[in-house]
Design a protein around this motif. Structure first.
Motif, short mmCIF file in Angstrom:
data_model
loop_
_atom_site.label_atom_id
_atom_site.label_comp_id
_atom_site.label_asym_id
_atom_site.label_seq_id
_atom_site.Cartn_x
_atom_site.Cartn_y
_atom_site.Cartn_z
N ASP A 173 0.83 -1.21 0.00
CA ASP A 173 0.00 0.00 0.00
C ASP A 173 0.87 1.26 0.00
O ASP A 173 0.56 2.24 -0.69
CB ASP A 173 -0.93 0.00 1.22
CG ASP A 173 -2.05 -1.02 1.09
OD1 ASP A 173 -2.28 -1.51 -0.03
OD2 ASP A 173 -2.70 -1.31 2.11
N GLU A 174 1.93 1.24 0.78
CA GLU A 174 2.83 2.40 0.83
C GLU A 174 3.50 2.61 -0.53
O GLU A 174 3.63 3.75 -1.00
CB GLU A 174 3.89 2.18 1.91
CG GLU A 174 4.83 3.37 2.08
CD GLU A 174 5.86 3.13 3.17
OE1 GLU A 174 6.74 4.01 3.35
OE2 GLU A 174 5.79 2.08 3.85
N ARG A 179 3.77 5.47 -5.77
CA ARG A 179 3.70 5.34 -7.22
C ARG A 179 2.76 6.39 -7.81
O ARG A 179 3.06 6.99 -8.85
CB ARG A 179 3.20 3.94 -7.57
CG ARG A 179 3.03 3.66 -9.05
CD ARG A 179 2.70 2.19 -9.28
NE ARG A 179 2.52 1.89 -10.68
CZ ARG A 179 1.35 1.82 -11.29
NH1 ARG A 179 0.24 2.04 -10.60
NH2 ARG A 179 1.26 1.52 -12.57
N VAL A 180 1.63 6.62 -7.16
CA VAL A 180 0.69 7.64 -7.63
C VAL A 180 1.35 9.02 -7.57
O VAL A 180 1.24 9.82 -8.51
CB VAL A 180 -0.60 7.63 -6.80
CG1 VAL A 180 -1.48 8.84 -7.13
CG2 VAL A 180 -1.38 6.34 -7.06
N ASP A 181 2.04 9.31 -6.47
CA ASP A 181 2.74 10.60 -6.34
C ASP A 181 3.76 10.77 -7.45
O ASP A 181 3.91 11.86 -8.01
CB ASP A 181 3.42 10.69 -4.97
CG ASP A 181 2.41 10.76 -3.82
OD1 ASP A 181 1.26 11.20 -4.06
OD2 ASP A 181 2.76 10.36 -2.69
N LEU A 250 -7.71 8.09 -6.56
CA LEU A 250 -6.82 7.28 -7.40
C LEU A 250 -6.00 6.32 -6.55
O LEU A 250 -5.81 5.15 -6.91
CB LEU A 250 -5.90 8.20 -8.21
CG LEU A 250 -4.85 7.51 -9.10
CD1 LEU A 250 -5.53 6.55 -10.07
CD2 LEU A 250 -4.03 8.55 -9.85
N LYS A 251 -5.54 6.78 -5.41
CA LYS A 251 -4.76 5.91 -4.52
C LYS A 251 -5.61 4.78 -3.98
O LYS A 251 -5.17 3.63 -3.92
CB LYS A 251 -4.15 6.73 -3.38
CG LYS A 251 -3.05 7.69 -3.82
CD LYS A 251 -2.47 8.46 -2.63
CE LYS A 251 -1.32 9.36 -3.08
NZ LYS A 251 -0.73 10.13 -1.95
N GLN A 252 -6.83 5.09 -3.60
CA GLN A 252 -7.72 4.06 -3.07
C GLN A 252 -8.07 3.03 -4.13
O GLN A 252 -8.03 1.82 -3.87
CB GLN A 252 -9.00 4.72 -2.53
CG GLN A 252 -8.80 5.57 -1.28
CD GLN A 252 -10.08 6.27 -0.86
OE1 GLN A 252 -11.15 6.04 -1.43
NE2 GLN A 252 -9.97 7.14 0.14
N VAL A 253 -8.40 3.49 -5.32
CA VAL A 253 -8.78 2.57 -6.39
C VAL A 253 -7.59 1.70 -6.80
O VAL A 253 -7.76 0.51 -7.09
CB VAL A 253 -9.31 3.37 -7.61
CG1 VAL A 253 -9.53 2.44 -8.80
CG2 VAL A 253 -10.61 4.06 -7.26
#
Length: 407
Positions: A173-174, A179-181, A250-253
């Motif tokens: 998860d981290e 990755r999104v950032d 986006l992070k949650q999905v």
């Protein structure tokens, strides 16, 4: 096969992907090399592992459980042609009507599909219209082919092996958040804004936004819809809030999708034993400082053994029975009168009975039954036992299976 399809092409299907990928794989084999498929969308990988595509008309291919539109096909000359997207037309029908039509021509497949799953229902109906043969019959023919099994037809290539890179959920998860950032730093918003200018704006004006087909199914588009379409008159603070909301979504999905991918591996490989199930080797990628020891070295050892026709020193994951004793029925129908839902599959039914939503409706129904019983009694009489009686009735009602469609 990265960044080779323009995002504006909305009719690129799993058939197109398979045709392109198989030709590349064959070219790699011709050079005495080993193709390594990395990724990604598990559904697309399945089209390469198994012969699961169903031929309909001579010039057209349709996938047996596809949720994508089939519009662009490649004929024997290699030229791309456009066919009528019958599936899209069928999806415009009411769900119940669509399911009713499928029940008339293919009751077995209709019993396996939820009435609200318009994509799969439409696909099965389309396959029947194109072939004149029930979809369920075609799938059965695939499974009984030499080398076939519970996942469909035989494996496309000999001795495939799957490396399943896993990691502790908290660590994963981290990584996904980072990755999104990083994607944002590398220009994700600019890419979305450019795409919006080219296509999405026109669709917005036509009020024909469609997040069910094409590239809009990809993670990253729906999450920033409000931010991209808010308009120039919006306050900067509101715009910033919408942006942050999109990032968090986006992070949650993304994290939810990784859980879905892991579930797919378990369901498709580990809980459905058969002759056409590739060997799956789990590699622990939790600690990247141990990458060479825990991932690279075992993978190379396994591949070298497979090439030589030897048994690898590392054992693959074992398939497991999903339930001890009575085999689990993945296509059984259950009707929950309390929630007003149709649930397909024994496991899903058990999960529903334990879900917060179901228990909430049970408590609500129990309270209403208790109040109704109390109202019927004399005002001086205490409605003792009403909760117990109602609870028992509800419990009896929801612990039995109610088959509402033929299987």
């Amino acid at each position: 096969m990265i960044s080779f399809v323009d995002p504006l092409i909305s009719n690129y299907t799993v058939v197109d992907f398979r045709n392109k990928a198989v030709s590349i794989i064959e070219e790699i084999f011709s050079r005495k090399k080993i193709p390594i498929i990395v990724g990604g969308t598990n559904y697309y990988i399945e089209s390469l592992l198994w012969k699961v595509l169903i031929d309909t008309k001579p010039e057209t291919l349709f996938e047996n459980t596809s949720s994508l539109n089939a519009a662009a096909v490649v004929d024997h000359t290699g030229e791309e042609s456009i066919t009528l997207d019958r599936k899209a037309e069928l999806e415009k029908l009411d769900s119940q009507e669509l399911h009713r039509q499928l029940s008339e021509v293919d009751p077995e497949m209709a019993a396996r599909l939820h009435p609200h799953d318009k994509r799969k229902v439409a696909r099965s109906l389309q396959v029947f219209e194109e072939t004149g043969i029930p979809h369920s019959q075609l799938l059965h023919q695939q499974r009984v082919e030499e080398g076939g099994g519970p996942l469909g037809g035989p494996l496309r290539y000999e001795n495939p092996c799957i490396f399943w890179l896993t990691a502790a959920q908290a660590v994963l998860d981290e990584r996904l958040d980072k990755r999104v950032d990083e994607m944002l730093t590398l220009g994700l918003l600019e890419e979305l804004q450019e795409f919006h200018r080219r296509y999405n704006e026109q669709k917005l004006n036509e009020n024909s936004q469609d997040y069910q087909h094409g590239i809009f199914q990809s993670i990253g588009f729906k999450e920033f819809h409000e931010y991209l379409t808010v308009g120039d008159s919006c306050l900067e603070s509101t715009r910033a809030e919408l942006l942050q909301r999109g990032i968090e979504s986006l992070k949650q999905v993304t994290k939810r999708y990784t859980r879905k991918q892991n579930k797919w591996v378990r369901n498709r490989f580990l809980q459905r034993p058969g002759a056409n199930i590739p060997a799956v080797y789990e590699l622990d990628a939790t600690d990247v400082s141990q990458w060479e020891l825990k991932v690279l070295a075992p993978a190379l050892s396994i591949i070298n053994s497979v090439i030589k026709g030897e048994k690898p020193v590392f054992d693959p994951l074992k398939t497991e029975e999903s339930q001890k004793g009575q085999p689990e029925n993945k296509h059984s129908w259950h009707t929950c009168d309390t929630c007003g839902k149709v649930i397909i599959g024994d496991r899903e039914w058990r999960a529903h009975l334990k879900s917060k939503g179901h228990l909430h409706h049970v408590r609500k129904r129990r309270k209403l039954d208790c109040e109704a019983q109390s109202a019927e009694q004399d005002s001086s009489t205490t409605p003792s036992g009403c909760a117990t009686d109602s609870s028992k009735k509800l419990e009896d009602n929801h612990t039995k299976t109610e088959a509402s469609c033929p299987v």
